[in-house]
Scaffold this active site. Sequence first.
Site, PDB file in Angstrom:
ATOM      1  N   GLU A   1       0.814  -1.216   0.000  1.00 30.18           N
ATOM      2  CA  GLU A   1       0.000   0.000   0.000  1.00 30.18           C
ATOM      3  C   GLU A   1       0.849   1.268   0.000  1.00 30.18           C
ATOM      4  O   GLU A   1       0.459   2.282  -0.556  1.00 30.18           O
ATOM      5  CB  GLU A   1      -0.953   0.006   1.198  1.00 30.18           C
ATOM      6  CG  GLU A   1      -2.113  -0.993   1.085  1.00 30.18           C
ATOM      7  CD  GLU A   1      -1.750  -2.376   1.595  1.00 30.18           C
ATOM      8  OE1 GLU A   1      -0.567  -2.634   1.884  1.00 30.18           O
ATOM      9  OE2 GLU A   1      -2.678  -3.216   1.707  1.00 30.18           O
TER      10      GLU A   1
ATOM     11  N   PHE B   1     -12.192  -7.116  13.633  1.00 36.71           N
ATOM     12  CA  PHE B   1     -11.079  -7.587  12.809  1.00 36.71           C
ATOM     13  C   PHE B   1     -10.662  -6.503  11.814  1.00 36.71           C
ATOM     14  O   PHE B   1     -11.493  -5.933  11.116  1.00 36.71           O
ATOM     15  CB  PHE B   1     -11.485  -8.863  12.060  1.00 36.71           C
ATOM     16  CG  PHE B   1     -10.391  -9.375  11.161  1.00 36.71           C
ATOM     17  CD1 PHE B   1      -9.181  -9.798  11.698  1.00 36.71           C
ATOM     18  CD2 PHE B   1     -10.552  -9.389   9.779  1.00 36.71           C
ATOM     19  CE1 PHE B   1      -8.147 -10.247  10.868  1.00 36.71           C
ATOM     20  CE2 PHE B   1      -9.522  -9.842   8.955  1.00 36.71           C
ATOM     21  CZ  PHE B   1      -8.317 -10.265   9.506  1.00 36.71           C
ATOM     22  N   GLN B   2      -9.389  -6.216  11.793  1.00 37.45           N
ATOM     23  CA  GLN B   2      -8.800  -5.197  10.916  1.00 37.45           C
ATOM     24  C   GLN B   2      -9.413  -3.813  11.112  1.00 37.45           C
ATOM     25  O   GLN B   2      -9.520  -3.031  10.176  1.00 37.45           O
ATOM     26  CB  GLN B   2      -8.883  -5.630   9.448  1.00 37.45           C
ATOM     27  CG  GLN B   2      -8.049  -6.900   9.216  1.00 37.45           C
ATOM     28  CD  GLN B   2      -7.743  -7.163   7.760  1.00 37.45           C
ATOM     29  OE1 GLN B   2      -8.551  -6.870   6.896  1.00 37.45           O
ATOM     30  NE2 GLN B   2      -6.574  -7.731   7.498  1.00 37.45           N
TER      31      GLN B   2
ATOM     32  N   LYS C   1     -17.872  -0.228   5.634  1.00 35.00           N
ATOM     33  CA  LYS C   1     -18.315  -1.196   4.624  1.00 35.00           C
ATOM     34  C   LYS C   1     -19.834  -1.151   4.395  1.00 35.00           C
ATOM     35  O   LYS C   1     -20.297  -1.242   3.263  1.00 35.00           O
ATOM     36  CB  LYS C   1     -17.890  -2.600   5.067  1.00 35.00           C
ATOM     37  CG  LYS C   1     -17.974  -3.624   3.968  1.00 35.00           C
ATOM     38  CD  LYS C   1     -17.327  -4.935   4.400  1.00 35.00           C
ATOM     39  CE  LYS C   1     -17.404  -5.961   3.275  1.00 35.00           C
ATOM     40  NZ  LYS C   1     -16.758  -7.221   3.661  1.00 35.00           N
TER      41      LYS C   1
ATOM     42  N   MET D   1      24.217   8.435   2.570  1.00 34.06           N
ATOM     43  CA  MET D   1      24.081   9.763   3.170  1.00 34.06           C
ATOM     44  C   MET D   1      24.401   9.718   4.660  1.00 34.06           C
ATOM     45  O   MET D   1      25.034  10.617   5.209  1.00 34.06           O
ATOM     46  CB  MET D   1      22.665  10.304   2.943  1.00 34.06           C
ATOM     47  CG  MET D   1      22.466  11.710   3.454  1.00 34.06           C
ATOM     48  SD  MET D   1      23.640  12.863   2.727  1.00 34.06           S
ATOM     49  CE  MET D   1      22.678  13.556   1.392  1.00 34.06           C
TER      50      MET D   1
END
Lengths: 589, 156
Positions: free
Chosen positions: A48, A115-116, A165, A487
Site C-alpha cells: 500500500e 477484525f482489521q 463497509k 548519506m
Amino acid sequence: MTGKKLLLRALKEKGVRYIFGYTGGAIMPVFDEMDKLGDFHFVMARHEQGAAFMSQGISRASLSSAEKQIGVCMTTSGPGAMNLATGIADAYMDSVPMLAVTGQVATGVIATDAFQESDVVGVMMPICKQTYMPLDAADVEQTVHEAIYVATTGRGGPVVIDVPKDVQNQLVADEYQFDAKSFRPTLPGFYYHPTPAREPLQQAMELINRSERPVMFCGHGVINSNAGELLRKFAEKVNIPIAFTLHGISAVPADHPLSLGMMGMHGTVEANRAIMEADLLISFGMRFADRVTGKLNEYAQNADVIHVEIDPSEIDKNVRTSVAINADVYRTLHVLLGDPMLTYKPRRRWWEKIESFRQVMAEDLRQEIELAVGDGGKLLMKSIIDKLSELTGGKDLIVPDVGQHQMMAARFYNYQTQNSWFASGGAGTMGASLPMAIGVKFARPAERVWSISGDGGFQMNAQELGTIMEQKLDVKILILNNGYLGMVRQWQTLFFDGRYAGTPMQSPDFGLLAQAYGIPYRKVETPEDIAPALQQAIDHQGAMVLEFICDPSEVILPMVPSGGGFEDMIVKRPGSEQPETSDSNGEES
Amino acid sequence: MKRRAILAFMLDRPGVLNKVSMLIRKKMYNVDTLTVCSSRIEGISRMTITLQEDDEAKVDQIIKQLEKFTEVVSAKELDTDHSYWREVAIVKLEVDATHLEEFHGRYNFEVLDQKSEDIHILQVAGSTRRIDAFLDEVGQEHIIEIARTGVTALEK
Ligand SMILES: Cc1ncc(C[n+]2csc(CCOP(=O)(O)OP(=O)(O)O)c2C)c(N)n1
Ligand SMILES: [Mg+2]
C-alpha cells in the site's frame, strides 16, 4: 444507487482515471463495483505504501499539464490503511494533493476492536489536510467532492476518506439528488486568498528596486502554481539571481545564466554565499525549512525578506518577513511583471561577487566529474548524473530516492523541462522513487522517466518491480550502489569519526532480481561503460535496470552541517583538509 | 511565563477538539485551561484556551495554524487589558458559617448548600487570581473538594 457507486461516480466526475491500490475485506464492495463499471484503470501496487507514492506521482507530474489529475489510492481497513500512512505523511510535508480512500469496518462494529479495525481518522488527522468518514451513503458523493476541493485548493495536501463497509453497500433513497456541477462546499473556516494585496506589492517593488544585493528564491509554490516561466521573465527583467529549494528545481532551466542552483544544506557555494551577503531575499512559494536556512539566528542577517506564500501560517514561521504577500505565486508574479515601476539594474559588483562564488568549487567539480572514479576506482555518482544529463539533453523526468544520489541528481542534472523533478523532500522517505516514478509515467506517458535510487532505498520498495512488470511500464531504473546507506555514512565520516554504525549494506544480485521480473539489466563498473549503458536504457523500449557500482567515499559537497549556519559550510573533501565539525550532530539525516 | 488566552470559533463537529488539542501538543504546550461552549451562531462552538508562552511570535504561530484548520472559522489572542477572563469554582468547605461571613461583600460567592453545621458548598465566580485569593484567604486547609471550570473570556 449505493454508497460505492456514488463514490466511484464522484471520482469519475472529478477526472480520476487511475486508481492505485490493494484490496481486502473492508474495501471489496468498492473494488467489485469498480471492476463492473470498467471506468478506471486499476493499478495494483505490491504494497500500500507503493500505492500512496504512485498516486503522489500522478498528482505531482500532472500539475504542469493541461489536464491536472489528482492521484487516488484505495486500500482496505486496518493494515491496508496503516501502510498508507508514510506516503500520506510524505505528501503532507511536500504539499502534494492526493486522495486516499480506505475501507472501514461496518458502523455497527466500529470501536469494538473488530477484525482489521484501526482508527484511521485518528491516525491520519495530524498527517493530512483533512479526514472524512461518511456515515450515510447519501453523504458519500458530496464528501468526495469536498475532499478533492480541499486537497487541491490553496496549498495542496493529502485527504483521507474512510468509508465503512455498510455505507459502501447502503442504498440511498429514491429521491437522492446531487448536482456535481453546481456543488460548492460550505467551508466557513477554509481560508484561500490567491490575489495579492496592493500595498505589500508596492512595498516589495520599492525594496526590489532599491536593493544592491538581492537574491530571488524559487520554491515548490512556483512549480505548483505553474509559474516557472513568469519567474524567469521577472528575474530577467530585474536582473536578479535565482536560488532554488529542493522542490523549486526544474521551474526554470538549471543552466539559466541567472541561476545559482540549489540552496541550503547541500546547496551550491554560490547560492549559499549569495544568501549570506544578500540585502534582500525575494522568496516565492516556500517555507524556509531548516534544510534551507541552517541555523536561523545566523540566517541572512542583513537581508530584508519578501515572502510570497499561499499558506499564511508559513509567513513569519521561521524567518521574519519585511513584506508578507499572502497570495498565489502565479498571480503575484503576473501583477509584478505588469508593474511599470519594475527596473533593470546592472548590479555589476554583486554579479562579480557571485561569479567569484561560482568559481570556488567549479574546477574541482569539473575534474571530479571528468575522472568519474574515486580513489578505489569505483564510479562517482555525480559523473553518472552528469552523463545522464548530457545524453538526455536535460529534458527527461527525474524521480530520485532519498540519500546522496538524490542530492547528486538535484545538483548535476541540467533540468530543462518544467516540472521534471519529483522528490520526497520534507519527509525524505527512502523507497519513494520507484513507486512515485510509476505514477509519474502514468501521468506523462510520452516522456522518459528515470527512477534513481540508492542500494538502500531501492530495497525499501523493490517489490514495485512487480507493478512495472504487470503494467508493462517503460520506467528506466538506476541503482547507484555504493554498498552503504551513503548519506548517513557521509555524516559518520564528517561528524562521527568515521565509525560506520548500521550503514554497510549487503545487497542481493540485482541482476537476478530484475530477471525474476522479466526486466533487462546491465551492471556498470567502469567510466567508459556509463554512457553506453545509459544509451542502451534509452534505446530499449520498456523498463530496464542499470546498476552502477559506486564509490562509498564520495561525498556530496558543499554541506552545511545540520544545525550549523552557512558560515560552517564544508567545501573540501575530508582528507584533503580537516572538515569543520559541528557540535549538533544529533539530528536525523 | 506569560499566560495567554486564545479564543477560537469553530464548526461544532466531532474531531475538531481532537485536532486543536493535537496541534497544541505538537507545539509542546501544556494546556492550562480549555473551555468549549456553543456560540451565538448555531453550529459554531466557541473555545477558549489558556497556556503559558512569553514569545509573541509563537502565539501567532499557534493562531495561524489553528486558522488553517478548515473547521476553524476564526482565532485570535485576547489580552487581559482588552478582555474579561473569568471562571467559576464550586468549593466544598469545612468551615464555620461565621468565618464565611467575613468574606461577604468582598468576594462574589453564593452558598449553594449547607450540608451540616460547618460543611458548605459555595460557588465563586471571578478572575483566576480573584478565586485564588479567596481560597487563600478562606484557608486551603478548609477545602474538601474543588471544581473549577477553567477560563472563558470575552473581549471588552
Ligand atoms: C524510510 C527512511 N529511513 C531512514 C532514513 C534515513 N536515511 C536518509 S538517507 C539514508 C541512506 C540512503 O542510502 P541509499 O538508499 O543507499 O542512498 P545513498 O545515500 O547511498 O545514495 C538513510 C538511511 C530515511 N530518510 N528514510
Ligand atoms: Mg547507498
